[in-house]
Design a protein around this motif. Structure first.
Motif, PDB file in Angstrom:
ATOM      1  N   GLY A 147       0.821  -1.208   0.000  1.00  0.00           N
ATOM      2  CA  GLY A 147       0.000   0.000   0.000  1.00  0.00           C
ATOM      3  C   GLY A 147       0.852   1.254   0.000  1.00  0.00           C
ATOM      4  O   GLY A 147       1.932   1.277  -0.586  1.00  0.00           O
ATOM      5  N   ALA A 149       1.575   3.710   3.097  1.00  0.00           N
ATOM      6  CA  ALA A 149       1.216   3.827   4.512  1.00  0.00           C
ATOM      7  C   ALA A 149       0.878   5.239   5.001  1.00  0.00           C
ATOM      8  O   ALA A 149      -0.147   5.408   5.665  1.00  0.00           O
ATOM      9  CB  ALA A 149       2.301   3.204   5.373  1.00  0.00           C
ATOM     10  N   ALA A 152      -2.729   6.212   4.629  1.00  0.00           N
ATOM     11  CA  ALA A 152      -3.760   5.237   5.025  1.00  0.00           C
ATOM     12  C   ALA A 152      -4.464   5.704   6.302  1.00  0.00           C
ATOM     13  O   ALA A 152      -3.910   6.531   7.032  1.00  0.00           O
ATOM     14  CB  ALA A 152      -3.091   3.880   5.249  1.00  0.00           C
ATOM     15  N   PRO A 153      -5.676   5.209   6.608  1.00  0.00           N
ATOM     16  CA  PRO A 153      -6.413   4.213   5.837  1.00  0.00           C
ATOM     17  C   PRO A 153      -7.194   4.846   4.680  1.00  0.00           C
ATOM     18  O   PRO A 153      -7.454   6.036   4.691  1.00  0.00           O
ATOM     19  CB  PRO A 153      -7.376   3.633   6.882  1.00  0.00           C
ATOM     20  CG  PRO A 153      -7.657   4.786   7.800  1.00  0.00           C
ATOM     21  CD  PRO A 153      -6.365   5.575   7.864  1.00  0.00           C
ATOM     22  N   GLN A 173      -4.864  -1.410   5.318  1.00  0.00           N
ATOM     23  CA  GLN A 173      -4.971   0.023   4.988  1.00  0.00           C
ATOM     24  C   GLN A 173      -6.381   0.424   4.538  1.00  0.00           C
ATOM     25  O   GLN A 173      -6.594   1.547   4.087  1.00  0.00           O
ATOM     26  CB  GLN A 173      -3.921   0.397   3.941  1.00  0.00           C
ATOM     27  CG  GLN A 173      -2.520   0.317   4.526  1.00  0.00           C
ATOM     28  CD  GLN A 173      -1.438   0.843   3.607  1.00  0.00           C
ATOM     29  OE1 GLN A 173      -1.708   1.420   2.557  1.00  0.00           O
ATOM     30  NE2 GLN A 173      -0.196   0.640   4.006  1.00  0.00           N
TER      31      GLN A 173
END
Ligand code: SAH
Length: 222
Positions: A147, A149, A152-153, A173
């Protein structure tokens, strides 16, 4: 260069694009906003000049490095699924490729993050986004299985390459109420398109249809 011109002529003209949208409608795409964005986004900008005359066929096309620009039907379908419960503030896409899918998303949602493991493809995608004046696509050269980070989320994640099994980092995430659409399992080049939804209780999984994507691979390369 005529075939790279945003407006397009002949096989890249607006009439040819309108026909593609008619076909997507026949195949069951219902979201009119998605159809309108596909109608008005030049796909030939995202493929090499030698492929430009095929840009408005409903088919995946090679973009070099053994990768493909997704079939318009799949781009439309995955976008429609992601937007089904309303417009998310931001979408994370894994697998920028040509940049076409992120361009479509960028015209429907406020902000798009996209991650690509092949640097050369990412450079070209950025160039296409620049050409179209898209200012809300943020991209990174990295292995997207993990993902992205710091942002995120995410309320929405779209994965456009197929892992054998869902990367746990991506599920982590996903925000509560968030949706992730992803092709899973790459035996024989066919995968199941899955929709994962995070609820307060946990993760829900739904299988949507059979699709064919290039594999999600480990590591980032030039
Ligand atoms: N969304 C793209 C589809 C490109 S094909 C488009 O609209 O054109 C899938 C892309 O995923 C390829 O460019 C491939 O290099 C990339 N990819 C594969 N594994 C990846 C990974 N782990 N992280 C990021 N990108 C990956």
């Amino acid at each position: 260069m005529i075939s790279n011109d945003i407006q397009g002529i002949g096989m890249t003209s607006q009439r040819t694009r309108d026909r593609l949208v008619d076909r997507l409608r026949e195949k069951g795409i219902k979201n009119e906003r998605v159809l309108e964005v596909i109608r008005t986004t030049p796909r030939h900008i995202f493929v090499d000049e030698a492929m430009a005359h095929r840009a408005y066929e409903d088919t995946a096309l090679p973009i070099g490095h053994g990768q493909t620009i997704s079939q318009p039907y799949i781009v439309a379908r995955m976008t429609e699924i992601l937007l089904e419960n309303g417009i998310p503030d931001v979408v994370l896409e894994v697998g920028t490729g040509s940049g076409y899918q992120s361009a479509i998303l960028s015209r429907l949602v406020p902000k798009v993050y996209t991650v690509e493991r092949i640097s050369a493809l990412l450079q070209k995608a950025r160039e296409a986004h620049r050409k179209l004046g898209l200012m809300n696509v943020f991209s990174k050269h990295s292995d997207g299985s993990w993902g992205w980070a710091p942002n995120a989320p995410y309320p929405a994640i779209m994965v456009t390459a197929a892992p054998k099994t869902v990367p746990p980092g991506l599920l982590e995430q996903l925000a509560v109420g968030g949706r992730m659409v992803i092709p899973v399992g790459y035996t024989g080049g066919v995968q199941e398109l899955k929709l994962y939804t995070r609820t307060a209780e946990g993760i829900e999984e739904e299988t949507l249809e059979l699709v064919s994507f290039v594999p999600l691979l480990d590591g980032a390369i030039r």
